[in-house]
Scaffold this motif. Structure first.
Motif, PDB file in Angstrom:
ATOM      1  N   GLY A  34       0.750  -1.250   0.000  1.00 51.75           N
ATOM      2  CA  GLY A  34       0.000   0.000   0.000  1.00 51.75           C
ATOM      3  C   GLY A  34       0.776   1.293   0.000  1.00 51.75           C
ATOM      4  O   GLY A  34       0.200   2.341   0.309  1.00 51.75           O
ATOM      5  N   VAL A  35       2.081   1.282  -0.350  1.00 49.55           N
ATOM      6  CA  VAL A  35       2.822   2.549  -0.367  1.00 49.55           C
ATOM      7  C   VAL A  35       2.284   3.457  -1.465  1.00 49.55           C
ATOM      8  O   VAL A  35       1.622   3.014  -2.410  1.00 49.55           O
ATOM      9  CB  VAL A  35       4.339   2.332  -0.563  1.00 49.55           C
ATOM     10  CG1 VAL A  35       4.900   1.507   0.572  1.00 49.55           C
ATOM     11  CG2 VAL A  35       4.641   1.699  -1.917  1.00 49.55           C
ATOM     12  N   ASP A  36       2.571   4.736  -1.349  1.00 47.35           N
ATOM     13  CA  ASP A  36       2.041   5.728  -2.281  1.00 47.35           C
ATOM     14  C   ASP A  36       2.984   6.049  -3.429  1.00 47.35           C
ATOM     15  O   ASP A  36       2.563   6.552  -4.478  1.00 47.35           O
ATOM     16  CB  ASP A  36       1.724   7.020  -1.517  1.00 47.35           C
ATOM     17  CG  ASP A  36       0.734   6.774  -0.396  1.00 47.35           C
ATOM     18  OD1 ASP A  36      -0.462   6.628  -0.685  1.00 47.35           O
ATOM     19  OD2 ASP A  36       1.165   6.699   0.777  1.00 47.35           O
ATOM     20  N   ALA A  37       4.280   5.781  -3.259  1.00 46.47           N
ATOM     21  CA  ALA A  37       5.292   6.007  -4.280  1.00 46.47           C
ATOM     22  C   ALA A  37       6.544   5.256  -3.855  1.00 46.47           C
ATOM     23  O   ALA A  37       6.665   4.851  -2.689  1.00 46.47           O
ATOM     24  CB  ALA A  37       5.596   7.501  -4.430  1.00 46.47           C
ATOM     25  N   VAL A  38       7.465   5.051  -4.790  1.00 46.84           N
ATOM     26  CA  VAL A  38       8.736   4.412  -4.450  1.00 46.84           C
ATOM     27  C   VAL A  38       9.879   5.169  -5.125  1.00 46.84           C
ATOM     28  O   VAL A  38       9.700   5.764  -6.187  1.00 46.84           O
ATOM     29  CB  VAL A  38       8.811   2.922  -4.876  1.00 46.84           C
ATOM     30  CG1 VAL A  38       7.793   2.093  -4.115  1.00 46.84           C
ATOM     31  CG2 VAL A  38       8.636   2.771  -6.374  1.00 46.84           C
ATOM     32  N   ILE A  39      11.035   5.138  -4.477  1.00 46.64           N
ATOM     33  CA  ILE A  39      12.279   5.589  -5.085  1.00 46.64           C
ATOM     34  C   ILE A  39      13.053   4.343  -5.483  1.00 46.64           C
ATOM     35  O   ILE A  39      13.326   3.485  -4.642  1.00 46.64           O
ATOM     36  CB  ILE A  39      13.124   6.436  -4.117  1.00 46.64           C
ATOM     37  CG1 ILE A  39      12.393   7.735  -3.750  1.00 46.64           C
ATOM     38  CG2 ILE A  39      14.485   6.754  -4.737  1.00 46.64           C
ATOM     39  CD1 ILE A  39      13.132   8.579  -2.713  1.00 46.64           C
ATOM     40  N   ALA A  40      13.383   4.234  -6.759  1.00 45.16           N
ATOM     41  CA  ALA A  40      14.201   3.123  -7.242  1.00 45.16           C
ATOM     42  C   ALA A  40      15.637   3.612  -7.349  1.00 45.16           C
ATOM     43  O   ALA A  40      15.962   4.383  -8.251  1.00 45.16           O
ATOM     44  CB  ALA A  40      13.692   2.629  -8.598  1.00 45.16           C
ATOM     45  N   GLN A  41      16.481   3.195  -6.416  1.00 43.16           N
ATOM     46  CA  GLN A  41      17.865   3.671  -6.391  1.00 43.16           C
ATOM     47  C   GLN A  41      18.819   2.637  -6.949  1.00 43.16           C
ATOM     48  O   GLN A  41      18.925   1.522  -6.451  1.00 43.16           O
ATOM     49  CB  GLN A  41      18.311   4.028  -4.975  1.00 43.16           C
ATOM     50  CG  GLN A  41      19.776   4.480  -4.921  1.00 43.16           C
ATOM     51  CD  GLN A  41      20.234   4.884  -3.540  1.00 43.16           C
ATOM     52  OE1 GLN A  41      19.671   5.778  -2.937  1.00 43.16           O
ATOM     53  NE2 GLN A  41      21.260   4.206  -3.034  1.00 43.16           N
ATOM     54  N   GLY A  42      19.535   3.018  -8.007  1.00 47.87           N
ATOM     55  CA  GLY A  42      20.512   2.142  -8.621  1.00 47.87           C
ATOM     56  C   GLY A  42      21.810   2.071  -7.844  1.00 47.87           C
ATOM     57  O   GLY A  42      22.046   2.856  -6.909  1.00 47.87           O
ATOM     58  N   GLY A  43      22.670   1.150  -8.233  1.00 50.66           N
ATOM     59  CA  GLY A  43      23.897   0.873  -7.504  1.00 50.66           C
ATOM     60  C   GLY A  43      24.881   2.014  -7.452  1.00 50.66           C
ATOM     61  O   GLY A  43      25.736   2.051  -6.573  1.00 50.66           O
ATOM     62  N   GLU A  44      24.797   2.978  -8.390  1.00 53.25           N
ATOM     63  CA  GLU A  44      25.724   4.105  -8.353  1.00 53.25           C
ATOM     64  C   GLU A  44      25.313   5.171  -7.348  1.00 53.25           C
ATOM     65  O   GLU A  44      25.997   6.186  -7.184  1.00 53.25           O
ATOM     66  CB  GLU A  44      25.886   4.722  -9.750  1.00 53.25           C
ATOM     67  CG  GLU A  44      24.607   5.188 -10.412  1.00 53.25           C
ATOM     68  CD  GLU A  44      23.980   4.118 -11.284  1.00 53.25           C
ATOM     69  OE1 GLU A  44      23.834   4.341 -12.492  1.00 53.25           O
ATOM     70  OE2 GLU A  44      23.614   3.054 -10.743  1.00 53.25           O
ATOM     71  N   GLY A  45      24.193   4.959  -6.670  1.00 54.30           N
ATOM     72  CA  GLY A  45      23.710   5.916  -5.685  1.00 54.30           C
ATOM     73  C   GLY A  45      24.553   5.927  -4.418  1.00 54.30           C
ATOM     74  O   GLY A  45      25.422   5.077  -4.201  1.00 54.30           O
TER      75      GLY A  45
END
Length: 389
Positions: free
Chosen positions: A134-145
């Protein structure tokens, strides 16, 4: 502003631009958070290391500086999370972000207080689970983060997460973003915007001491490393002599120091010994950490504080994304966001021009290999020039 740059994130978060400043521990204070939101982005206050009094004071400071919406970052396994949620819910905070995955129950509690919930994920399956909960949004963080990160690069992770959950909830891309070209690239992948940490760390409003910022500016793209020597979880930092020593040392060597850091962290964050133990047990249950890793869990925040707050990177660590190697100046947040948006619009215009029909240069210009013609046949030749074979 170009209409395509007003995304679902803008509508959901209440910001003008699809640019999020992440809740970086010891970095994203009230000043940086307020500056980001006031400039049209969405600022997130880093509150994991604050006690409840400090949290209340910081939230009020943001609100005194701007009436734009903003968020607060917590850790899902904090034992006093309910109390923290109540503190911010009563002050009009828009969203709570989580560096790790919150439980279904925590997400429901966030919603019960009228707040949005947004975790950071590093794998498609995690995004799918968060959507299901039920989250409202997601941050997809790649490995270079920067900070804790996974092995999959942004160029692969972001479209994968968008394909998995983007039809249902907004997805923000993180890891490697620093300009308008990156924003357009994220939108091309289907994301609703970008989330940046290191780029905002290297801004005028960031609380990081100037001499430490210079260490970031001097680092090259290849001068960062991902290691679990800090707290048992993979974390990207600038490579220094201290980091090399930590990587080369054994758990037996690191453990006594980590225990001392844990008690220092307890005192600094206002966490009681009982709560610290409860927090550790929750981390062991949710993250599968060993007892040795638990003892090291408070190591990273204190090492980061030594560099980013106390200003001594020789005895602390510098969490970063690889993008630090592409940054060479420290603008104000307002100037940075304005430049990103202008750059994004210029990039979109340049891409649009690639698909535009060529300008007519007069009757002497003809298609290669096509004899000069007049009348309606000319239109046919122009059609071929436009790609209509």
């Amino acid at each position: 502003m170009v209409p395509v740059l007003s995304t679902r994130v803008c509508e959901l978060f209440g910001c003008r631009y699809p640019i999020v400043q992440t809740g970086m521990g010891w970095v994203s204070g009230a000043n940086l958070t307020a500056a980001t939101s006031a400039a049209g982005g969405f600022g997130i206050l880093a509150a994991v290391t604050m006690d409840e009094t400090e949290l209340d004071r910081a939230v009020r400071a943001v609100k005194e500086s701007t009436d734009a919406p903003f968020g607060v970052n917590f850790r899902a396994d904090q034992p006093d999370l309910d109390a923290r949620i109540r503190v911010v819910a009563g002050q009009g905070v828009r969203l709570i972000s989580f560096a790790g995955a919150p439980s279904k129950d925590i997400i429901a509690r966030v919603h019960d207080h009228g707040l949005l919930a947004m975790p950071t994920v590093g794998a498609r399956r995690h995004a799918e689970k968060m959507l299901d909960w039920g989250v409202d949004a997601v941050i997809a963080q790649g490995g270079e983060g920067g900070g804790h990160t996974g092995p999959v690069p942004t160029t692969l992770l972001l479209p994968e997460v968008v394909d998995a959950v983007g039809a249902e909830i907004p997805v923000l891309g993180a890891g490697g973003f620093h300009d308008g070209r990156g924003l357009v690239a994220a939108l091309a992948y289907g994301a609703d915007g970008i989330a940046m940490g290191t780029r905002f760390l290297l801004s005028a409003e960031s609380r990081v001491p100037d001499e430490v910022k210079q260490r970031y500016l001097a680092a090259k793209v290849t001068e960062t490393v991902v290691t679990d020597a800090l707290d048992g979880a993979p974390q990207r930092v600038i490579r220094t002599e201290l980091v090399d020593r930590l990587i080369g040392s054994s758990i037996v060597t690191r453990l006594p120091r980590a225990v001392g850091k844990a008690f220092a962290y307890r005192k600094l964050s206002g966490t009681s010994s009982r709560d610290l133990i409860a927090e550790g047990l929750a981390m062991r249950r949710n993250q599968g950490l060993t007892l040795a890793q638990l003892a090291m869990a408070a190591n990273a925040p204190m090492l980061i504080k030594a560099a980013l707050v106390d200003g001594d990177p020789d005895v602390g660590v510098l969490p970063t994304g690889q993008v630090t190697g592409l940054i060479d100046e420290i603008p104000t947040v307002a100037a940075l966001i304005d430049r990103i948006m202008a750059d994004a619009e210029a990039t979109l215009a340049r891409l649009a021009a690639l698909g535009a029909p060529p300008a007519r240069a007069g009757p002497e210009v003809v298609a290669i290999g096509v004899p000069p013609t007049t009348g309606t046949a000319t239109g046919s030749a122009e059609g071929r020039m436009d790609g209509e074979a």
